[in-house]
Design a protein around this motif. Structure first.
Motif: not given
Length: 178
Positions: A54-61, A159-166
């Motif tokens: 269910x990841x949005x198109x914007x986040x998929x990028x 928890x740790x930071x996402x490698x994709x989403x700041x």
């Protein structure tokens, strides 16, 4: 002659494709090392898997660079695939350092979920790392997937930071490779 029988009248054996037989009997698909020429197909598989959450198109990028499997990781032997007649899943790990390695990726094609593919891939990565003397593996998971890793024996470490989403934090886990 009776259709489906041999010359003596005995019924001819039914031929079932191996992939269908494995699914029917709950047997995971074969796991093998990925091939460099599969890099693009494996990246596409990972993007399909992420989109199915269910990841949005914007986040998929933002996820594309993280889910792109470099040919050098494949050539180094750190990428495994589950494959029958098609690629069903992929798992990758980072280089071991001081008995610790990171599971960098585990994706299962949405059409192959709940068939033991992820479990088989994780087991193969664990076996491979154990053979290299690795005793612990870190995992950064999506919230909805962290339960899978806990069922496999991993324990939450925070928890740790996402490698994709700041700014996004993801569950971090540790798996002891016994």
């Amino acid at each position: 002659m009776i259709p489906g029988a041999d010359a003596a009248g005995a019924a001819a054996p039914t031929v079932v494709p191996l992939a269908a037989w494995r699914r029917a009997h709950g047997i995971a698909p074969p796991i093998r090392a990925a091939r460099p020429e599969e890099s693009a197909a494996l990246t596409t598989l990972c993007l399909r898997a992420k989109a199915s959450l269910g990841v949005s198109e914007d986040l998929m990028r933002l996820w594309v660079p993280v889910l792109t499997l470099p040919a050098e990781a494949i050539a180094a032997g750190r990428v495994l695939v589950a494959a029958e007649t098609a690629l069903l899943g992929v798992a990758a790990h980072g280089p071991p350092v001081d008995g610790l390695a990171e599971l960098t990726l585990l994706c299962v094609d949405p059409a192959a979920t709940a068939r033991g593919v992820g479990t088989a891939l994780l087991g193969a990565v664990v076996a491979r790392l154990r053979a290299q003397g690795v005793r612990r593996m870190t995992i950064l998971a999506e919230r909805g997937i962290a339960g899978f890793y806990r069922r496999m024996g991993a324990v939450p470490t925070g928890f740790a930071p996402s490698p994709a989403i700041p700014g996004r934090m993801l569950p971090s886990l540790l798996l002891e490779l016994r």
